[in-house]
Design an enzyme around this catalytic site. Structure first.
Site, PDB file in Angstrom:
ATOM      1  N   TYR A 122       7.235  13.418  -4.595  1.00 40.64           N
ATOM      2  CA  TYR A 122       8.340  12.556  -4.191  1.00 40.64           C
ATOM      3  C   TYR A 122       9.628  13.360  -4.327  1.00 40.64           C
ATOM      4  CZ  TYR A 122       5.253   8.453  -4.739  1.00 40.64           C
ATOM      5  OH  TYR A 122       4.242   7.536  -4.633  1.00 40.64           O
ATOM      6  N   PRO A 142       7.032  -1.245  11.566  1.00 39.31           N
ATOM      7  CA  PRO A 142       7.103  -2.198  12.673  1.00 39.31           C
ATOM      8  C   PRO A 142       5.713  -2.559  13.195  1.00 39.31           C
ATOM      9  CG  PRO A 142       8.706  -0.425  12.966  1.00 39.31           C
ATOM     10  CD  PRO A 142       7.826  -0.030  11.812  1.00 39.31           C
ATOM     11  N   PHE A 153       1.753  -1.422  -1.106  1.00 38.47           N
ATOM     12  CA  PHE A 153       2.016  -2.404  -0.046  1.00 38.47           C
ATOM     13  C   PHE A 153       1.744  -3.824  -0.549  1.00 38.47           C
ATOM     14  CE2 PHE A 153       1.286   0.676   3.726  1.00 38.47           C
ATOM     15  CZ  PHE A 153       2.632   0.975   3.772  1.00 38.47           C
ATOM     16  N   PRO A 154       2.243  -4.194  -1.733  1.00 38.68           N
ATOM     17  CA  PRO A 154       1.944  -5.522  -2.271  1.00 38.68           C
ATOM     18  C   PRO A 154       2.591  -6.654  -1.486  1.00 38.68           C
ATOM     19  CG  PRO A 154       3.631  -4.466  -3.589  1.00 38.68           C
ATOM     20  CD  PRO A 154       3.138  -3.430  -2.627  1.00 38.68           C
ATOM     21  N   LEU A 155       3.577  -6.313  -0.656  1.00 42.15           N
ATOM     22  CA  LEU A 155       4.240  -7.342   0.159  1.00 42.15           C
ATOM     23  C   LEU A 155       4.019  -7.113   1.640  1.00 42.15           C
ATOM     24  CD1 LEU A 155       7.550  -7.640  -1.884  1.00 42.15           C
ATOM     25  CD2 LEU A 155       5.589  -9.202  -1.880  1.00 42.15           C
ATOM     26  N   GLY A 156       2.980  -6.342   1.967  1.00 41.50           N
ATOM     27  CA  GLY A 156       2.708  -6.033   3.366  1.00 41.50           C
ATOM     28  C   GLY A 156       3.410  -4.754   3.770  1.00 41.50           C
TER      29      GLY A 156
END
Length: 307
Positions: A58, A221, A214-217
């Site tokens: 990172y 796009p 990706f816990p919230l999607g």
């Protein structure tokens, strides 16, 4: 600090107790200044977060350095989790490449130790390339998991890492990895994407922490976001909270071995995420949310952002 309430309640990462609501630090590379990043990190610790997720790729290394600048000397109970298996290239549109060979894994751990100023990284995830989203392994970067785990075990035996996790692995690869002693699994998973439910259930049966990214999607796009689902919005409205908080609260309620590491570079967003640990979903709300689950498509070719 050790006596303060832990956001999301107490959980376990291997043999180590941690708050179930942690923090994913990847976005700190996007913070305008080191001071901005330090403000977020210090606020997370003030709120009771003691599980911070990072990686030497990172930045590259800049997120690790910012963690060290903000928090060293580290709180006694802070668990820093890193990952290996990729390297930073800076190329566009994908700034990462596979680094899957045993020598690559060792070099990444050495980078973590130097950048973070640690003698031992408490947990290191082996980030495989078995599942998207992510860069693909090609040529000599296609490495058998047993060879990788042999190196990870050697690093653990040498005291350079405390525990081993795996990431982006299907259930059959996790089963092969179990004899190595796996502390946690990081796979894409959310209220809208439960394609890894079998892997989650194996983790629960084996006492392995489940740490979804990706816990919230997806933030890309064309892919669904949990907070945008009408049922989530309705539950959020009934409770007077945000859709994102409902999505995080559902994950905590769905499986007791779940630990969350939502990421942000905003103090306000950090506080909102941490507060999701106090959201209680009624049986009726859980039943409605459970009925939503589908297997969502996965974007490929990018490193997941922990949003």
């Amino acid at each position: 600090m050790t006596d303060q309430p832990r956001p999301g309640g107490p959980g376990n990462l291997g043999a180590t107790p941690v708050a179930r609501m942690g923090y994913g630090a990847m976005q700190l590379f996007e913070s305008p200044t080191v001071d901005d990043a330090a403000t977020v990190l210090r606020r997370a610790v003030e709120l009771g977060v003691n599980h911070i997720d990072t990686a030497s790729f990172y930045g590259p290394g800049e997120v690790n350095r910012r963690i060290r600048a903000a928090l060293a000397p580290y709180p006694e109970d802070l668990v820093i989790v890193s990952k290996v298996g990729a390297r930073y290239t800076g190329e566009q549109p994908i700034p990462l490449a596979a680094a899957q060979r045993p020598a690559d894994l060792r070099a990444a751990v050495e980078d973590d130790l130097r950048q973070l100023g640690l003698d031992c990284v408490p947990v290191v995830n082996l980030r495989r390339m078995d599942l998207g989203p992510g860069v693909a392994a090609e040529g000599d970067q296609i490495v058998d998991v047993d060879d990788q785990l042999t190196e990870m075990i050697a690093l653990r035996d040498e005291g350079k890492i405390g525990a081993i996790g795996v990431s982006a692995v299907p259930v059959e690869v996790l089963r092969r990895a179990l004899p190595a002693g796996i502390a946690c699994v990081q796979n894409a998973y959310s209220l809208l994407d439960r394609s890894q439910e079998e892997t989650l259930q194996l983790c629960a049966a084996e006492g392995i922490a489940w740490v979804p990214y990706f816990p919230l999607g997806s933030s890309f796009p064309g892919f669904p976001k949990v907070a945008d689902h009408p049922a989530v919005a309705e539950v959020a409205g009934d409770l007077g909270v945000t859709g994102a908080q409902v999505g995080l609260a559902w994950l905590l309620a769905h499986a007791p071995n779940t630990l969350l590491i939502p990421g942000t570079r905003s103090v306000a967003h950090l506080q909102e995420n941490v507060a999701a640990g106090d959201v209680t979903l009624s049986a009726a709300a859980l039943e409605r949310l459970d009925a939503i689950g589908t297997t969502a498509p996965q974007p490929h070719g990018v490193e997941p952002f922990q949003r």
